[in-house]
Design an enzyme around this catalytic site. Structure first.
Site, mmCIF file in Angstrom:
data_model
loop_
_atom_site.group_PDB
_atom_site.id
_atom_site.type_symbol
_atom_site.label_atom_id
_atom_site.label_comp_id
_atom_site.label_asym_id
_atom_site.label_seq_id
_atom_site.Cartn_x
_atom_site.Cartn_y
_atom_site.Cartn_z
ATOM 1 N N HIS A 12 -73.541 91.500 -35.999
ATOM 2 C CA HIS A 12 -73.340 92.738 -35.485
ATOM 3 C C HIS A 12 -71.966 93.063 -35.031
ATOM 4 C CE1 HIS A 12 -77.890 92.148 -34.366
ATOM 5 N NE2 HIS A 12 -77.760 92.610 -35.694
ATOM 6 N N GLU A 21 -70.418 93.893 -31.437
ATOM 7 C CA GLU A 21 -70.651 92.683 -30.441
ATOM 8 C C GLU A 21 -69.408 91.939 -30.620
ATOM 9 O OE1 GLU A 21 -74.370 90.964 -31.424
ATOM 10 O OE2 GLU A 21 -75.328 93.111 -31.031
ATOM 11 N N HIS A 78 -73.787 86.553 -30.350
ATOM 12 C CA HIS A 78 -74.275 87.916 -30.165
ATOM 13 C C HIS A 78 -73.789 88.500 -28.978
ATOM 14 C CE1 HIS A 78 -76.499 88.767 -33.881
ATOM 15 N NE2 HIS A 78 -76.485 87.257 -34.226
ATOM 16 N N GLU A 84 -76.593 84.902 -26.652
ATOM 17 C CA GLU A 84 -75.975 86.552 -26.189
ATOM 18 C C GLU A 84 -75.236 86.478 -25.059
ATOM 19 O OE1 GLU A 84 -77.028 89.005 -27.631
ATOM 20 O OE2 GLU A 84 -79.000 88.258 -29.093
#
Length: 374
Positions: free
Chosen positions: A167, A170, A260, A336
């Site tokens: 993504h 990010e 991410h 994350e």
């Protein structure tokens, strides 16, 4: 000086509704280039030096991840090197950014950008190490290069894969990779040397160069969410996954990390593979070793807050870490990082930023070694 807002540069993204006066600027989030996703913004403001500036993003409440605006503060920079947080409010519909610029030109963004030029500089820098080979895997949809950094001897017993920025918005993911590579190539680092005695690492700093350049949050130039393409990637719509997946099948994989950023949760955490059918007791034990070692290596990492194991049941094997964990029966994790701050260790000036992501990348060597020694 006339007020001017622009976004025609690397990763720029905003729509201007009104910008005649500094204290009544109205903007809108611009969607990803080929998908109905509204979130990322990055723009330049000129002509508001020493003026109290009020910028209202009118459609923030319609963003793809509107919860991302709760307790969020935008980032700003005068030189695109040093970024800091500015006052930001969200009433459920409109997000308002307030700032009095000290200079004629200032940039605002959703998170500290990681530019294509910095990406190329990173590749150029690491290739000077005798431990490194920078390998071209193929082209993106827009024809950009897709590179993997190979660190260590490809004949090594263990194969570790780390990918970042599926993504593209990010950006904290590539900041982490920069820190990890720096630590890994430090010949005075005993953890790095111990890792490279046992393993070769394949690291893709930017899985989505087109989306990054276009100012997209989640999709590539064809509108594909790359982290939903791992079962059936194609050269037409998801060549980035197609090339990386083929290379992983060529090399094998003993540890996989997909980096991410999470819009809403102000924490650092991992999503594991325990929900996958056939997940073994051995995999569970090895996954826990990695997690426990990461907790010991960095106070920024925690296990209390994260995703429910059932979050991705419907399209589970389309995700990178689930596909790899299922296929190679190895530890396979999605890491994350926050867009906002780490609520456990908040920083009023910067929130979570590139520098903290770099430090987390350096600390990640310890759980990688623990996983190899297990």
């Amino acid at each position: 000086m006339t007020i001017k807002i622009s976004q025609n540069f690397d990763a720029g993204a905003i729509e201007v509704v009104k910008a005649e006066e500094a204290d009544t600027i109205e903007l809108k989030l611009r969607k990803d280039s080929h998908a109905d996703i509204w979130q990322w913004f990055h723009f330049r403001l000129q002509g508001a030096r020493h003026q109290e500036t009020v910028m209202r993003i009118l459609n923030a409440g319609e963003a793809t991840y509107a919860k991302g605006w709760e307790n969020y503060r935008a980032v700003a920079s005068y030189d695109r090197e040093t970024w800091f947080r500015v006052d930001t409010e969200f009433d459920g519909k409109v997000m308002t950014i307030r700032h009095t610029p000290e200079y004629d030109s200032v940039y605002y963004a959703y998170f500290e950008p990681y530019s294509w030029e910095r990406h190329l500089d990173l590749l150029s820098s690491v290739q000077h190490s005798p431990l490194v080979e920078v390998v071209d895997l193929g082209n993106t949809v827009d024809g950009r290069d897709l590179n993997v950094v190979v660190v260590g001897d490809p004949a090594a017993e263990k194969k570790i894969w780390i990918i970042a920025r599926q993504h593209p918005g990010e950006t904290m993911a590539e900041w982490l990779v920069e820190g990890l590579l720096g630590a890994l190539l430090d010949t005075a680092n005993p953890i790095a040397r111990s890792i490279l005695d046992k393993a070769v690492l394949y690291i893709v700093p930017n899985m989505n160069p087109d989306g990054a350049a276009r100012g997209n949050l989640r999709t590539n130039a064809a509108g594909a969410n790359l982290n939903r393409e791992w079962m059936t990637p194609s050269l037409e719509t998801s060549p980035e996954v197609f090339h990386v997946k083929n290379k992983i099948h060529e090399t094998g994989c003993d540890l996989f990390l997909d980096i991410h950023g999470d819009e809403a949760l102000p924490y650092v955490f991992v999503a594991g593979s325990e929900m996958i059918e056939g997940f073994t007791e051995k995999q569970a034990k090895e996954q826990q070793v990695f997690v426990d070692s990461f907790c010991a290596a960095s106070p920024d990492f925690q296990t209390k807050f994260g995703y429910e194991a059932s979050k991705y049941n419907e399209d589970m094997l389309k995700l990178a870490s689930k596909y790899i964990g299922h296929t190679f029966k190895c530890v396979s994790l999605t890491l994350e990082l926050p867009f906002k701050d780490n609520a456990n260790l908040p920083d009023a000036e910067t929130g979570w930023d590139g520098a903290r992501s770099i430090k987390l990348g350096e600390a990640m060597l310890q759980p990688i070694l623990a996983s190899l020694n297990n």
